[in-house]
Design a protein around this motif. Structure first.
Motif, PDB file in Angstrom:
ATOM      1  N   ALA A  15      -0.066  13.046  -1.658  1.00  0.00           N
ATOM      2  CA  ALA A  15       0.961  14.285  -0.704  1.00  0.00           C
ATOM      3  C   ALA A  15       1.880  13.736   0.294  1.00  0.00           C
ATOM      4  CB  ALA A  15       0.575  15.151  -0.698  1.00  0.00           C
ATOM      5  N   ALA A  16       1.407  12.647   1.031  1.00  0.00           N
ATOM      6  CA  ALA A  16       1.828  12.317   2.051  1.00  0.00           C
ATOM      7  C   ALA A  16       1.244  10.232   2.812  1.00  0.00           C
ATOM      8  CB  ALA A  16       1.635  13.287   3.876  1.00  0.00           C
ATOM      9  N   ARG A  17       1.961  10.131   3.010  1.00  0.00           N
ATOM     10  CA  ARG A  17       0.989   8.804   3.929  1.00  0.00           C
ATOM     11  C   ARG A  17       0.115   8.717   4.711  1.00  0.00           C
ATOM     12  NH1 ARG A  17       3.742   3.885   5.755  1.00  0.00           N
ATOM     13  NH2 ARG A  17       2.232   3.329   7.810  1.00  0.00           N
ATOM     14  N   PRO A  18      -1.036   8.684   4.372  1.00  0.00           N
ATOM     15  CA  PRO A  18      -2.218   8.833   4.604  1.00  0.00           C
ATOM     16  C   PRO A  18      -2.287   8.677   6.192  1.00  0.00           C
ATOM     17  CG  PRO A  18      -2.506   7.021   3.260  1.00  0.00           C
ATOM     18  CD  PRO A  18      -1.422   7.285   3.036  1.00  0.00           C
ATOM     19  N   ARG A  19      -3.282   8.867   7.253  1.00  0.00           N
ATOM     20  CA  ARG A  19      -3.202   8.712   8.348  1.00  0.00           C
ATOM     21  C   ARG A  19      -4.490   7.232   8.670  1.00  0.00           C
ATOM     22  NH1 ARG A  19      -7.106  12.521  12.033  1.00  0.00           N
ATOM     23  NH2 ARG A  19      -5.268  14.357  12.359  1.00  0.00           N
ATOM     24  N   TRP A  20      -4.640   7.084   7.741  1.00  0.00           N
ATOM     25  CA  TRP A  20      -5.781   5.689   7.950  1.00  0.00           C
ATOM     26  C   TRP A  20      -4.807   4.392   7.683  1.00  0.00           C
ATOM     27  CZ3 TRP A  20      -4.911   2.243   4.043  1.00  0.00           C
ATOM     28  CH2 TRP A  20      -4.574   2.810   2.343  1.00  0.00           C
ATOM     29  N   LEU A  21      -3.540   4.825   7.142  1.00  0.00           N
ATOM     30  CA  LEU A  21      -2.147   3.723   6.808  1.00  0.00           C
ATOM     31  C   LEU A  21      -2.140   3.471   8.066  1.00  0.00           C
ATOM     32  CD1 LEU A  21      -1.713   1.404   4.956  1.00  0.00           C
ATOM     33  CD2 LEU A  21      -0.188   2.907   3.954  1.00  0.00           C
ATOM     34  N   ASP A  22      -2.035   3.932   8.436  1.00  0.00           N
ATOM     35  CA  ASP A  22      -0.943   4.847  10.559  1.00  0.00           C
ATOM     36  C   ASP A  22      -1.858   3.854  10.995  1.00  0.00           C
ATOM     37  OD1 ASP A  22       1.388   5.283   9.280  1.00  0.00           O
ATOM     38  OD2 ASP A  22       0.369   7.869   9.833  1.00  0.00           O
ATOM     39  N   GLU A  23      -2.942   3.956  11.343  1.00  0.00           N
ATOM     40  CA  GLU A  23      -4.544   3.538  11.872  1.00  0.00           C
ATOM     41  C   GLU A  23      -3.890   2.162  11.550  1.00  0.00           C
ATOM     42  OE1 GLU A  23      -7.962   6.195  11.470  1.00  0.00           O
ATOM     43  OE2 GLU A  23      -6.868   7.927  12.244  1.00  0.00           O
ATOM     44  N   ALA A  24      -4.757   2.138  10.961  1.00  0.00           N
ATOM     45  CA  ALA A  24      -4.455   0.887   9.931  1.00  0.00           C
ATOM     46  C   ALA A  24      -2.831  -0.417  10.675  1.00  0.00           C
ATOM     47  CB  ALA A  24      -4.886   0.268   8.642  1.00  0.00           C
ATOM     48  N   GLU A  25      -2.334   0.361  10.567  1.00  0.00           N
ATOM     49  CA  GLU A  25      -0.802  -0.916  10.929  1.00  0.00           C
ATOM     50  C   GLU A  25      -0.885  -0.451  12.054  1.00  0.00           C
ATOM     51  OE1 GLU A  25       3.174  -1.215   9.234  1.00  0.00           O
ATOM     52  OE2 GLU A  25       1.932   0.536   8.630  1.00  0.00           O
TER      53      GLU A  25
ATOM     54  N   LEU B 128       0.484  -1.441   0.249  1.00  0.00           N
ATOM     55  CA  LEU B 128      -0.059  -0.462   0.518  1.00  0.00           C
ATOM     56  C   LEU B 128       0.792   1.430  -0.446  1.00  0.00           C
ATOM     57  CD1 LEU B 128      -2.797  -0.958   2.369  1.00  0.00           C
ATOM     58  CD2 LEU B 128      -2.618  -0.289   0.352  1.00  0.00           C
ATOM     59  N   ALA B 129       2.243   1.234   1.061  1.00  0.00           N
ATOM     60  CA  ALA B 129       2.660   2.306   1.225  1.00  0.00           C
ATOM     61  C   ALA B 129       3.377   2.223  -0.571  1.00  0.00           C
ATOM     62  CB  ALA B 129       4.098   1.693   1.442  1.00  0.00           C
ATOM     63  N   ARG B 130       4.020   2.024  -1.155  1.00  0.00           N
ATOM     64  CA  ARG B 130       4.339   1.652  -2.479  1.00  0.00           C
ATOM     65  C   ARG B 130       3.429   1.698  -3.748  1.00  0.00           C
ATOM     66  NH1 ARG B 130       6.477  -2.452  -7.269  1.00  0.00           N
ATOM     67  NH2 ARG B 130       4.659  -4.017  -6.287  1.00  0.00           N
TER      68      ARG B 130
END
Length: 239
Positions: free
Chosen positions: A106-116, A96-98
């Motif tokens: 533009a930036a790493r989304p908050r939802w991705l941090d929250e999911a991880e 997903l990050a790739r």
């Protein structure tokens, strides 16, 4: 950046994280609701000519959901194709990050941090369940080895019976599925749409959990709530 997505969960991820980048998606890309882009056919039968006509900078695909001949045709037409391979939860976060980086987020989304964070902080299951996990009927097919959905379930304390099968999605006779006598039969609503009236009747005497296929098989924003949603469905099946 102009992006065409051939993977429903990646469509949702890009739409949420790189607004305006998507110009095309498959007919099966149902999230986010109201997504207004050109539809380019199915995941297994996309229309290469329509995709090429959109002049995409990038097409995002998946080695399991999309067919290699279609991706070869797109590359032959001069289209850049990014192919993901996702077999477990950590791999989903890496890919997903790739993808989001390649799509110009533009930036790493908050939802991705929250999911991880959600998945990394899961408590160790107190007990473990065995499960049969059909994904199709006529013929009956189930989760086998090395699948993203299987890893999702394992992290929630569910060991599916066919995890060591040589095939990733084996065809197993219904009588054999019943004879396995699992603690629970898990019936997702995709790719086959199992419902209360279509599926449980095949497993008399066995608890059946009807679960959201999006939360079991998609790797995108739904990952943040997947543990809670799936755990609730499993608990409802075994009160």
């Amino acid at each position: 950046m102009r992006v065409v997505s051939l993977v429903p969960s990646l469509t949702e991820a890009v739409a949420r994280s790189a607004p305006g980048a998507l110009v095309g998606a498959t007919d099966w890309c149902t999230h986010p609701p109201g997504l207004d882009v050109v539809r380019v056919g199915g995941t297994k039968n996309p229309k290469p000519d329509r995709i090429v006509s959109l002049a995409p900078d990038l097409v995002i695909a998946n080695e399991e959901e999309n067919r290699e001949p279609d991706l070869v045709a797109l590359r032959a037409a001069g289209v850049q194709v990014l192919v993901t391979e996702i077999r477990d939860v950590p791999g989903a976060f890496r890919e997903l990050a790739r993808v989001l980086d390649a799509c110009g987020a533009a930036a790493r989304p908050r939802w991705l941090d929250e999911a991880e964070d959600t998945w990394s902080s899961l408590p160790r299951p107190v007990t473990r369940l065995t499960a049969v996990v059909p994904i199709w009927r006529r013929p009956w097919m189930v989760l086998g080895r090395d699948t993203f959905a299987g890893d999702v379930l394992a992290r929630l304390g569910v060991d599916h019976v066919h995890a060591a099968h040589p095939d990733r999605y084996p065809r197993i006779p219904l009588e054999e599925l019943r004879a396995a006598a699992p603690d629970v039969v898990i019936l997702p609503d995709e790719p086959y749409r199992f419902t209360a009236d279509d599926g449980p009747e095949a497993f008399p005497g066995l608890p059946c959990a009807l679960v959201s296929g999006r939360h079991l098989t998609w790797y995108g924003p739904s990952l943040a709530e997947a543990p809670r949603v799936l755990d609730r469905a499993l608990r409802a099946a075994r009160p």
